[in-house]
Design a protein around this motif. Structure first.
Motif, PDB file in Angstrom:
ATOM      1  N   ALA A 175     -17.268  14.320  -1.093  1.00 62.07           N
ATOM      2  CA  ALA A 175     -17.494  13.002  -0.503  1.00 62.07           C
ATOM      3  C   ALA A 175     -18.445  13.091   0.689  1.00 62.07           C
ATOM      4  O   ALA A 175     -19.311  12.220   0.880  1.00 62.07           O
ATOM      5  N   ILE A 176     -18.299  14.139   1.491  1.00 61.30           N
ATOM      6  CA  ILE A 176     -19.238  14.342   2.598  1.00 61.30           C
ATOM      7  C   ILE A 176     -20.633  14.591   2.048  1.00 61.30           C
ATOM      8  O   ILE A 176     -21.632  14.058   2.559  1.00 61.30           O
ATOM      9  N   GLY A 177     -20.731  15.420   0.984  1.00 59.01           N
ATOM     10  CA  GLY A 177     -22.032  15.684   0.381  1.00 59.01           C
ATOM     11  C   GLY A 177     -22.741  14.412  -0.053  1.00 59.01           C
ATOM     12  O   GLY A 177     -23.941  14.243   0.179  1.00 59.01           O
ATOM     13  N   LYS A 178     -22.000  13.495  -0.656  1.00 60.86           N
ATOM     14  CA  LYS A 178     -22.585  12.207  -1.052  1.00 60.86           C
ATOM     15  C   LYS A 178     -23.073  11.435   0.165  1.00 60.86           C
ATOM     16  O   LYS A 178     -24.118  10.780   0.130  1.00 60.86           O
ATOM     17  N   TRP A 179     -22.302  11.495   1.234  1.00 60.45           N
ATOM     18  CA  TRP A 179     -22.613  10.760   2.465  1.00 60.45           C
ATOM     19  C   TRP A 179     -23.903  11.258   3.104  1.00 60.45           C
ATOM     20  O   TRP A 179     -24.695  10.479   3.624  1.00 60.45           O
ATOM     21  N   ILE A 180     -24.122  12.579   3.064  1.00 62.68           N
ATOM     22  CA  ILE A 180     -25.280  13.164   3.751  1.00 62.68           C
ATOM     23  C   ILE A 180     -26.358  13.597   2.767  1.00 62.68           C
ATOM     24  O   ILE A 180     -27.281  14.334   3.132  1.00 62.68           O
ATOM     25  N   ALA A 181     -26.273  13.154   1.532  1.00 59.98           N
ATOM     26  CA  ALA A 181     -27.204  13.589   0.487  1.00 59.98           C
ATOM     27  C   ALA A 181     -28.649  13.508   0.961  1.00 59.98           C
ATOM     28  O   ALA A 181     -29.067  12.524   1.571  1.00 59.98           O
ATOM     29  N   GLY A 182     -29.408  14.572   0.675  1.00 64.16           N
ATOM     30  CA  GLY A 182     -30.801  14.629   1.081  1.00 64.16           C
ATOM     31  C   GLY A 182     -31.033  15.356   2.386  1.00 64.16           C
ATOM     32  O   GLY A 182     -32.183  15.593   2.761  1.00 64.16           O
ATOM     33  N   ALA A 183     -29.973  15.725   3.078  1.00 60.87           N
ATOM     34  CA  ALA A 183     -30.127  16.477   4.323  1.00 60.87           C
ATOM     35  C   ALA A 183     -30.743  17.846   4.031  1.00 60.87           C
ATOM     36  O   ALA A 183     -30.532  18.412   2.962  1.00 60.87           O
ATOM     37  N   PRO A 184     -31.486  18.413   4.971  1.00 58.33           N
ATOM     38  CA  PRO A 184     -32.117  19.710   4.720  1.00 58.33           C
ATOM     39  C   PRO A 184     -31.132  20.869   4.718  1.00 58.33           C
ATOM     40  O   PRO A 184     -31.389  21.902   4.096  1.00 58.33           O
ATOM     41  N   ARG A 185     -30.020  20.712   5.429  1.00 58.68           N
ATOM     42  CA  ARG A 185     -29.040  21.802   5.499  1.00 58.68           C
ATOM     43  C   ARG A 185     -27.667  21.253   5.886  1.00 58.68           C
ATOM     44  O   ARG A 185     -27.555  20.279   6.626  1.00 58.68           O
ATOM     45  N   TYR A 186     -26.653  21.916   5.353  1.00 59.80           N
ATOM     46  CA  TYR A 186     -25.266  21.551   5.619  1.00 59.80           C
ATOM     47  C   TYR A 186     -24.449  22.824   5.620  1.00 59.80           C
ATOM     48  O   TYR A 186     -24.540  23.630   4.693  1.00 59.80           O
ATOM     49  N   PHE A 187     -23.664  23.029   6.657  1.00 56.69           N
ATOM     50  CA  PHE A 187     -22.880  24.240   6.805  1.00 56.69           C
ATOM     51  C   PHE A 187     -21.390  23.924   6.738  1.00 56.69           C
ATOM     52  O   PHE A 187     -20.912  23.015   7.423  1.00 56.69           O
ATOM     53  N   ILE A 188     -20.688  24.683   5.927  1.00 55.31           N
ATOM     54  CA  ILE A 188     -19.231  24.611   5.839  1.00 55.31           C
ATOM     55  C   ILE A 188     -18.685  25.812   6.609  1.00 55.31           C
ATOM     56  O   ILE A 188     -19.005  26.967   6.289  1.00 55.31           O
ATOM     57  N   GLN A 189     -17.885  25.526   7.624  1.00 51.06           N
ATOM     58  CA  GLN A 189     -17.380  26.559   8.517  1.00 51.06           C
ATOM     59  C   GLN A 189     -15.860  26.661   8.379  1.00 51.06           C
ATOM     60  O   GLN A 189     -15.160  25.659   8.516  1.00 51.06           O
ATOM     61  N   GLY A 190     -15.348  27.841   8.109  1.00 47.72           N
ATOM     62  CA  GLY A 190     -13.914  28.023   8.012  1.00 47.72           C
ATOM     63  C   GLY A 190     -13.254  27.949   9.386  1.00 47.72           C
ATOM     64  O   GLY A 190     -13.780  28.471  10.369  1.00 47.72           O
ATOM     65  N   PHE A 191     -12.133  27.290   9.447  1.00 47.81           N
ATOM     66  CA  PHE A 191     -11.379  27.171  10.690  1.00 47.81           C
ATOM     67  C   PHE A 191     -10.988  28.552  11.213  1.00 47.81           C
ATOM     68  O   PHE A 191     -10.582  29.433  10.461  1.00 47.81           O
ATOM     69  N   VAL A 192     -11.134  28.734  12.526  1.00 49.98           N
ATOM     70  CA  VAL A 192     -10.677  29.943  13.208  1.00 49.98           C
ATOM     71  C   VAL A 192      -9.774  29.512  14.352  1.00 49.98           C
ATOM     72  O   VAL A 192     -10.176  28.706  15.200  1.00 49.98           O
ATOM     73  N   ASP A 193      -8.575  30.016  14.391  1.00 56.23           N
ATOM     74  CA  ASP A 193      -7.614  29.634  15.426  1.00 56.23           C
ATOM     75  C   ASP A 193      -7.922  30.369  16.722  1.00 56.23           C
ATOM     76  O   ASP A 193      -7.834  31.595  16.799  1.00 56.23           O
TER      77      ASP A 193
END
Length: 231
Positions: A175-193
Motif C-alpha cells: 500500500a505504501i508502494g502504491k502511495w509513493i509509486a514513481g519515487a526514485p528510491r524507497y528504503f525498508i528498514q528493520g526495527f532495532v530496539d
C-alpha cells in the motif's frame, strides 16, 4: 533552533556525503517504535546545543565534511529551520532534511528556498493504519501532500519506512508502494530496539523472509526499493 543532539561525523545519514548530524528537539508524532525518546518525550536542558556551537564546529571542518543532516524529532517544528539552513549553506555545505511530512507548507517553502539539497521522508505505514501508527489524528492529508511535493522532483529525495513485526505486513508495504509509486528510491528498514523507545510496547523486527516479501511488494511500484541496515 532547539538542538538536543549532535553527531560530529557520519558516513550513513547523508548518501554519498561525509556529514555531521544535527538532532532537533520535539516531535508531533508518537510512533511507538521511535528510538529517539530523549528527543521526543524526555527533553533535558543539559542535552541542548547552541547554534553557535554547531556553526563553530562546521567552520573548523571545512574541507573535511561535505554536508549536514538535520533530523529530529521533527525539524520543521522549528520556525527558524530555514534561517539555520541558510547559515549552513553559506559555509559551503550541502544540507539534508529528515522529516515526517506533517508540514507540507513548510516543506514547500524549504524546497523552494534552494537551501535543501536532499530530503528523506519517513512514511510510517499504509494510509489506513497511519493514525494507529503515529498516535495522532489529522495528519494523513498532510503526509499525502508532502509525498506529492517530493514526487514533483524539485529536490533529490528518498522515502523510507521502519518496519516492526507487530505493526507492518507485506500488504501494508504494498500500500505504501502504491502511495509513493514513481519515487526514485524507497528504503525498508528493520526495527532495532534502542532500549529507549517512545512507546512501551514490545516490538520486534520482521523475519528476513517477511522483509524480502515486503521488498518484492514495494518493487512493484518503486523498482529501486531496497532493504537498509539489514544483513
Amino acid at each position: 533552533m532547539i538542538i538536543h543532539g549532535f553527531q560530529k561525523m557520519t558516513l550513513l545519514d547523508y548518501p554519498s556525503k561525509v556529514a555531521c548530524t544535527v538532532f532537533t528537539a520535539g516531535c508531533n508524532f508518537r510512533c511507538p517504535f521511535c528510538h529517539n525518546a530523549p528527543l521526543v518525550t524526555r527533553l533535558k536542558a543539559e542535552d541542548a546545543f547552541t547554534e553557535e556551537e554547531i556553526l563553530s564546529y562546521l567552520g573548523k571542518r571545512r574541507g573535511l565534511l561535505d554536508g549536514v543532516c538535520v533530523t529530529g524529532g521533527e525539524p520543521l517544528l522549528q520556525d527558524d529551520f530555514l534561517a539555520f539552513a541558510a547559515k549552513v549553506k553559506a559555509m559551503g555545505y550541502s544540507l539534508k532534511l529528515d522529516t515526517n511530512g506533517s508540514f507540507p507548507d513548510k516543506l514547500r517553502e524549504a524546497l523552494a528556498s534552494g537551501l535543501v539539497d536532499y530530503v528523506a521522508m519517513d512514511v510510517k505505514n499504509a494510509p489506513e493504519k497511519y493514525v494507529g501508527t503515529i498516535g495522532k489524528d489529522g495528519f494523513l492529508d498532510a503526509v499525502g501532500e508532502s509525498i506529492a511535493l517530493l514526487k514533483a522532483g524539485t529536490v533529490d529525495y528518498e522515502f523510507r519506512t521502519t518496519v516492526c513485526r507487530e505493526m507492518h505486513t507485506p500488504d501494508d508495504i504494498e500500500a505504501i508502494g502504491k502511495w509513493i509509486a514513481g519515487a526514485p528510491r524507497y528504503f525498508i528498514q528493520g526495527f532495532v530496539d534502542s532500549n529507549d523507545l517512545v512507546g512501551t510496547e514490545t516490538l520486534t523486527a520482521p523475519e528476513r523472509e517477511t522483509l524480502d516479501e515486503m521488498l518484492r511488494r514495494a518493487q512493484k511500484y518503486v523498482p529501486n526499493a531496497s532493504l537498509r541496515g539489514i544483513e
